[in-house]
Write a protein that holds these residues in place. Structure first.
Motif, PDB file in Angstrom:
ATOM      1  N   MET A   1       0.859  -1.161   0.000  1.00 56.51           N
ATOM      2  CA  MET A   1       0.000   0.000   0.000  1.00 56.51           C
ATOM      3  C   MET A   1       0.901   1.218   0.000  1.00 56.51           C
ATOM      4  SD  MET A   1      -3.243   0.339   2.548  1.00 56.51           S
ATOM      5  CE  MET A   1      -4.245   1.781   2.403  1.00 56.51           C
ATOM      6  N   ASP A   2       0.926   1.944  -1.109  1.00 56.88           N
ATOM      7  CA  ASP A   2       1.814   3.094  -1.262  1.00 56.88           C
ATOM      8  C   ASP A   2       1.001   4.365  -1.466  1.00 56.88           C
ATOM      9  OD1 ASP A   2       4.388   1.746  -1.258  1.00 56.88           O
ATOM     10  OD2 ASP A   2       3.758   0.897  -3.181  1.00 56.88           O
ATOM     11  N   ASN A 109      -2.451 -12.105   7.092  1.00 58.61           N
ATOM     12  CA  ASN A 109      -2.282 -11.134   6.014  1.00 58.61           C
ATOM     13  C   ASN A 109      -1.265 -10.088   6.438  1.00 58.61           C
ATOM     14  OD1 ASN A 109      -4.314 -12.426   4.602  1.00 58.61           O
ATOM     15  ND2 ASN A 109      -5.912 -11.050   5.293  1.00 58.61           N
ATOM     16  N   LEU A 110      -0.338  -9.805   5.561  1.00 59.44           N
ATOM     17  CA  LEU A 110       0.691  -8.803   5.817  1.00 59.44           C
ATOM     18  C   LEU A 110       0.449  -7.618   4.889  1.00 59.44           C
ATOM     19  CD1 LEU A 110       3.485  -7.927   7.007  1.00 59.44           C
ATOM     20  CD2 LEU A 110       4.503  -9.104   5.053  1.00 59.44           C
ATOM     21  N   VAL A 111       0.439  -6.416   5.462  1.00 59.73           N
ATOM     22  CA  VAL A 111       0.317  -5.199   4.663  1.00 59.73           C
ATOM     23  C   VAL A 111       1.558  -4.346   4.902  1.00 59.73           C
ATOM     24  CG1 VAL A 111      -0.975  -3.064   4.280  1.00 59.73           C
ATOM     25  CG2 VAL A 111      -2.210  -5.187   4.712  1.00 59.73           C
ATOM     26  N   ASN A 112       2.273  -4.052   3.826  1.00 60.63           N
ATOM     27  CA  ASN A 112       3.381  -3.108   3.885  1.00 60.63           C
ATOM     28  C   ASN A 112       2.811  -1.743   3.502  1.00 60.63           C
ATOM     29  OD1 ASN A 112       5.444  -5.013   4.527  1.00 60.63           O
ATOM     30  ND2 ASN A 112       5.327  -5.726   2.418  1.00 60.63           N
ATOM     31  N   PHE A 113       2.902  -0.812   4.432  1.00 59.25           N
ATOM     32  CA  PHE A 113       2.233   0.484   4.318  1.00 59.25           C
ATOM     33  C   PHE A 113       3.286   1.577   4.195  1.00 59.25           C
ATOM     34  CE2 PHE A 113      -0.060   4.129   6.128  1.00 59.25           C
ATOM     35  CZ  PHE A 113      -1.292   4.013   5.511  1.00 59.25           C
ATOM     36  N   TYR A 122       1.884  -4.263   8.876  1.00 55.73           N
ATOM     37  CA  TYR A 122       0.774  -4.663   9.738  1.00 55.73           C
ATOM     38  C   TYR A 122       0.439  -6.120   9.463  1.00 55.73           C
ATOM     39  CZ  TYR A 122       0.212   0.345  10.343  1.00 55.73           C
ATOM     40  OH  TYR A 122       0.437   1.664  10.634  1.00 55.73           O
ATOM     41  N   ILE A 123       0.165  -6.862  10.540  1.00 54.31           N
ATOM     42  CA  ILE A 123      -0.197  -8.273  10.410  1.00 54.31           C
ATOM     43  C   ILE A 123      -1.637  -8.451  10.873  1.00 54.31           C
ATOM     44  CG2 ILE A 123       0.275 -10.610  11.219  1.00 54.31           C
ATOM     45  CD1 ILE A 123       3.233  -9.803  11.411  1.00 54.31           C
ATOM     46  N   PHE A 124      -2.455  -8.989   9.974  1.00 55.32           N
ATOM     47  CA  PHE A 124      -3.872  -9.210  10.240  1.00 55.32           C
ATOM     48  C   PHE A 124      -4.125 -10.702  10.418  1.00 55.32           C
ATOM     49  CE2 PHE A 124      -3.462  -5.260   8.036  1.00 55.32           C
ATOM     50  CZ  PHE A 124      -4.428  -4.432   8.593  1.00 55.32           C
TER      51      PHE A 124
END
Length: 135
Positions: A1-2, A109-113, A122-124
Motif C-alpha cells: 500500500m503506497d 495477512n501482511l500489509v506493507n504500508f 501490519y499483520i492481520f
C-alpha cells in the motif's frame, strides 16, 4: 500500500493465491465454480469480495470509497489493484484486511504500508481484522 502524494491517493496491490481466490469466490456465490485467469469475466465478483474485506477506515468509522482497478493473474497468484483517494491526514485511521480470514482459520495477512516516507508493516489475523494506523 503506497501513498502517491502527487495523486493524493493510496495505490494498493493485493496478492492472493489464485486457487484460494477461486475457493472464496465460490463460497461467497452459492458454490458457483470460478476459474480466475487474465481477461476473464470475474472482476465484479472479485471487486465485491475485496470491498467486503479490505478498507481504509476514517476516524468517523467510515470506509473510504475507492476504485477497483482490476486484477492480473501470474503463476499461482493473482494481483488485485485498488486505488483509494485520500487528501486528508490519516491520523486516527484504521485499516481493515479480512481477506481469506473467513476461509482459513490460520490465515495471516501482511500489509506493507508506505506513507509520506514512513514505512510500517501490519499483520492481520482472525482476532485482528482491523488495526489502527499508528504512524
Amino acid at each position: 500500500m503506497d501513498y502517491n502524494a502527487k495523486e493524493k491517493s493510496f495505490e494498493v496491490s493485493i496478492r492472493v493465491f489464485t486457487d484460494d481466490l477461486e475457493k472464496v469466490l465460490s463460497k461467497d456465490n452459492g458454490g458457483q465454480k470460478f476459474t480466475v485467469v487474465n481477461e476473464d469475466k470475474n472482476d465484479p465478483y472479485v471487486e465485491k469480495y475485496v470491498r467486503k474485506h479490505f478498507a481504509l477506515v476514517t476516524t468517523a468509522k467510515q470506509k473510504k470509497p475507492y476504485s477497483y482497478i482490476g486484477k492480473e493473474q501470474e503463476a499461482d497468484a493473482t494481483w488485485i489493484y485498488v486505488e483509494i483517494p485520500c487528501s486528508e491526514a490519516i491520523t486516527g485511521f484504521s485499516l481493515q484486511n479480512s481477506i481469506m480470514l473467513d476461509f482459513f482459520d490460520d490465515q495471516v495477512n501482511l500489509v506493507n504500508f508506505n506513507y509520506q516516507g514512513q514505512k510500517k508493516s501490519y499483520i492481520f489475523k482472525n482476532e485482528d481484522k482491523v488495526l489502527p494506523l499508528g504512524l
